[in-house]
Write a protein that holds these residues in place. Structure first.
Motif, PDB file in Angstrom:
ATOM      1  N   THR A 300       0.639  -1.034   0.087  1.00  0.00           N
ATOM      2  CA  THR A 300       0.007   0.122   0.037  1.00  0.00           C
ATOM      3  C   THR A 300       0.935   1.164  -0.116  1.00  0.00           C
ATOM      4  O   THR A 300       0.655   2.251  -0.668  1.00  0.00           O
ATOM      5  N   LEU A 301       1.992   1.094   0.745  1.00  0.00           N
ATOM      6  CA  LEU A 301       3.004   2.347   0.999  1.00  0.00           C
ATOM      7  C   LEU A 301       3.475   2.715  -0.573  1.00  0.00           C
ATOM      8  O   LEU A 301       3.406   3.719  -0.978  1.00  0.00           O
ATOM      9  N   ARG A 302       3.819   1.638  -1.384  1.00  0.00           N
ATOM     10  CA  ARG A 302       4.203   2.011  -2.748  1.00  0.00           C
ATOM     11  C   ARG A 302       3.187   2.411  -3.423  1.00  0.00           C
ATOM     12  O   ARG A 302       3.626   3.335  -4.364  1.00  0.00           O
ATOM     13  N   GLU A 303       2.077   2.068  -3.434  1.00  0.00           N
ATOM     14  CA  GLU A 303       1.078   2.385  -4.290  1.00  0.00           C
ATOM     15  C   GLU A 303       0.656   3.624  -4.066  1.00  0.00           C
ATOM     16  O   GLU A 303       0.500   4.517  -5.003  1.00  0.00           O
ATOM     17  N   GLU A 307       1.210   6.855  -6.497  1.00  0.00           N
ATOM     18  CA  GLU A 307       0.154   7.628  -6.959  1.00  0.00           C
ATOM     19  C   GLU A 307       0.473   9.290  -6.686  1.00  0.00           C
ATOM     20  O   GLU A 307      -0.075  10.107  -7.508  1.00  0.00           O
ATOM     21  N   ALA A 308       1.200   9.421  -5.552  1.00  0.00           N
ATOM     22  CA  ALA A 308       1.705  10.932  -5.385  1.00  0.00           C
ATOM     23  C   ALA A 308       2.785  11.402  -6.499  1.00  0.00           C
ATOM     24  O   ALA A 308       2.352  12.464  -6.865  1.00  0.00           O
ATOM     25  N   ALA A 309       3.618  10.512  -6.796  1.00  0.00           N
ATOM     26  CA  ALA A 309       4.528  10.843  -8.149  1.00  0.00           C
ATOM     27  C   ALA A 309       3.647  11.056  -9.318  1.00  0.00           C
ATOM     28  O   ALA A 309       4.141  11.871 -10.091  1.00  0.00           O
ATOM     29  N   LEU A 322       9.724   5.602  -3.303  1.00  0.00           N
ATOM     30  CA  LEU A 322       8.356   5.528  -3.296  1.00  0.00           C
ATOM     31  C   LEU A 322       7.596   4.962  -2.161  1.00  0.00           C
ATOM     32  O   LEU A 322       6.490   5.544  -1.492  1.00  0.00           O
ATOM     33  N   ARG A 323       8.405   3.791  -1.364  1.00  0.00           N
ATOM     34  CA  ARG A 323       7.540   3.444  -0.273  1.00  0.00           C
ATOM     35  C   ARG A 323       7.787   4.483   1.103  1.00  0.00           C
ATOM     36  O   ARG A 323       6.931   4.574   1.779  1.00  0.00           O
TER      37      ARG A 323
END
Length: 522
Positions: A300-303, A307-309, A322-323
């Motif tokens: 979930t953290l990577r997603e 998404e933010a990037a 990303l994490r």
């Protein structure tokens, strides 16, 4: 030509000899009846030989003339080239001679100047020697007068002064050590309590409950008993596996999860919801579900980070970064969500970079990653700017982005436009109304207290609280405060600020001592 002519004559003579021999031979052979024909034939041969001799002679003369002309031309051309080469050598010699003469003049002038300087130095050296002798004489006379007045030699006075200062220093040092030890023993417990209270205050605010508690709805009241378990073993297992505090009170059909870490609180909430749906609640199942939820949270953290990037328009960020971006969703600073703050800073950096004609993509990248160090600052010691710069460098970010992250709180001086843009965007995002839960009156009072504490020390002319109260710059009187005293003054002000004020983060105290020399030309 003289060589060719005899050769023609010899050839003619040879031909004539051959003709004569041939005539004699024919005459002998055909003497009878054919003498007249032979003579006519011999005469004819002689005439042809004479003609051939004449032609050979002319051809030899022409060849001799051509050879002479060619030799003459080569000789004249060679002489011309030698004359030109001789002229060029004469020109070079003339130039070298002129250059040598100029250098000779310059060397002569320098020698004359050196001689003058040497004479001047000798004169000044004599003057300095005479002055030194006069000073030594005056110093000796002064020492003799002082010794007569004090009735003590210079060495005796020096020894007495050193002994007095050493005794005084030993006394003051021992007294200071005893006093520090006594104060330390008396204030150790009090200081420890102050530190703990200050740490709690920095996390506390008007919305403590909102930011430290999560609510999990239950299908019925019987579920509370199953969550607690026999003799409380289930609730203890949940708290041990997740690191949160589970509150089961009189709230109808709900339990409360209390924890300062939003990340651990989220894992506990998801795990508890899965256990409620599953219905099997026991310590072994609790550990399995918590471990599974922790793995799901990593994805979930990577997603969240991806998404933010994507929203910002930044691509090619390393998976670990990303994490870390995803972890910022569960991190707050002064009650402001750090991930939303980072996205806002990225957009502000991009807008300002576009207005200045800078690299928009690079500005957005630096803005999005500028607080990446806050994702791991609870695991690594040091300012989050330096931690974030180290992370960005490790995972392949450009040197410009790394330095911008490092300098956005002035841990290092800014060196590029990108560094200054990131500082401005970070300040705008944190200072806008509603971004952080801090009352205006409290904020203004803190700035005033900071300037008041700094101005209370002697030798200070002006004080300025800047960087939203994160730094105070102090101007001192250079005649009253020297360089050593400036360092002591900065440390004293830091201790006084720590004693009288409660503030988040850290405050940088900068003491500026300036010396000016002013003169007027009339």
């Amino acid at each position: 030509m003289n060589i060719i002519v005899p050769m023609g004559v010899a050839l003619a003579i040879a031909c004539m000899s051959i003709g004569s021999i041939l005539g004699l031979y024919l005459r002998k052979r055909f003497f009878e009846g054919k003498v007249g024909d032979i003579e006519s034939y011999a005469q004819k041969i002689i005439m042809e030989a004479q003609k051939e001799v004449i032609s050979i002679k002319k051809e030899a003369q022409l060849q001799g003339q051509d050879l002479v002309f060619s030799m003459k031309s080569d000789f004249e051309r060679e002489m011309q080239e030698r004359r030109q080469e001789q002229k060029r050598q004469e020109d070079r010699l003339n130039q070298k001679e002129e250059s040598f003469e100029r250098r000779t003049e310059i060397v002569a002038q320098r020698e004359a100047a050196c001689a003058r300087n040497e004479l001047e130095l000798m004169r000044r050296e004599k003057e300095n020697v005479s002055r030194d002798e006069e000073l030594q004489r005056m110093e000796s006379e002064g020492k003799e007068r002082l010794e007569r007045v004090a009735r003590m030699t210079a060495q005796e006075a020096k020894d007495a002064l050193v002994q007095s200062m050493a005794d005084k220093a030993r006394y003051e040092g021992s007294f200071l050590v005893r006093r520090i030890e006594a104060e330390t023993k008396e204030t150790a417990d009090k200081k420890a309590k102050e530190i703990l209270a200050l740490a709690v205050k920095r996390y506390a605010g008007d919305c403590v409950a909102e930011h430290t508690i999560a609510v999990v709805n239950l299908p019925n009241e019987d579920m509370k008993g199953r969550i607690i378990g026999r003799e409380g073993r289930n609730i203890r297992a949940i708290e041990a596996a997740t690191g949160v505090e589970l509150i089961v009170d009189d709230t109808p059909e709900a339990v409360l999860i209390s924890c300062f870490s939003p990340y651990r609180r989220e894992i506990a909430r998801r795990a508890l919801e899965k256990l409620i749906v599953d219905g099997r609640i026991h310590p072994t199942r609790i550990e399995e579900v918590v471990a599974k939820v922790a793995e799901e949270m990593e994805l979930t953290l990577r997603e969240i980070g991806s998404e933010a990037a994507f929203d910002v328009g930044v691509h090619g960020i390393h998976v670990e970064l990303l994490r870390c971006l995803g972890r910022l969703k569960y991190r707050t600073s002064y009650a402001q969500n750090v991930l939303q703050h980072s996205i806002e800073v990225a957009f502000l950096c991009g807008i300002m970079a576009a207005e200045l004609g800078q690299n928009v993509k690079e500005a957005k990248r630096a803005g999005l990653l500028h607080d990446i160090g806050k994702a791991v600052d609870h695991e690594v010691e040091g300012p989050h700017g330096l931690i974030g710069a180290e992370l960005a460098k490790r995972y392949g970010e450009s040197p410009q982005v790394v330095h911008a992250i490092m300098s956005h709180h002035e841990d290092t001086p800014p060196t590029s436009i990108l560094d200054v843009l990131l500082q401005a965007a970070d300040t705008l995002s944190g200072a806008r109304p509603g971004a952080r839960r801090e009352m205006l009156e409290t904020y203004v009072r803190r700035l005033e207290d900071l300037e008041r504490i700094a101005s209370s020390f002697s030798g200070i002319t002006k004080t300025y609280a800047i960087q939203a109260g994160r730094e105070v710059r102090i101007m001192v009187n250079s005649e009253l405060v020297n360089d050593d005293m400036a360092l002591v003054l900065a440390n004293d002000i830091c201790r006084q600020v720590e004693k009288e004020m409660a503030y988040p983060g850290q405050i940088k105290v900068t003491v500026i001592r300036e010396t000016r020399a002013v003169a007027f030309a009339k």
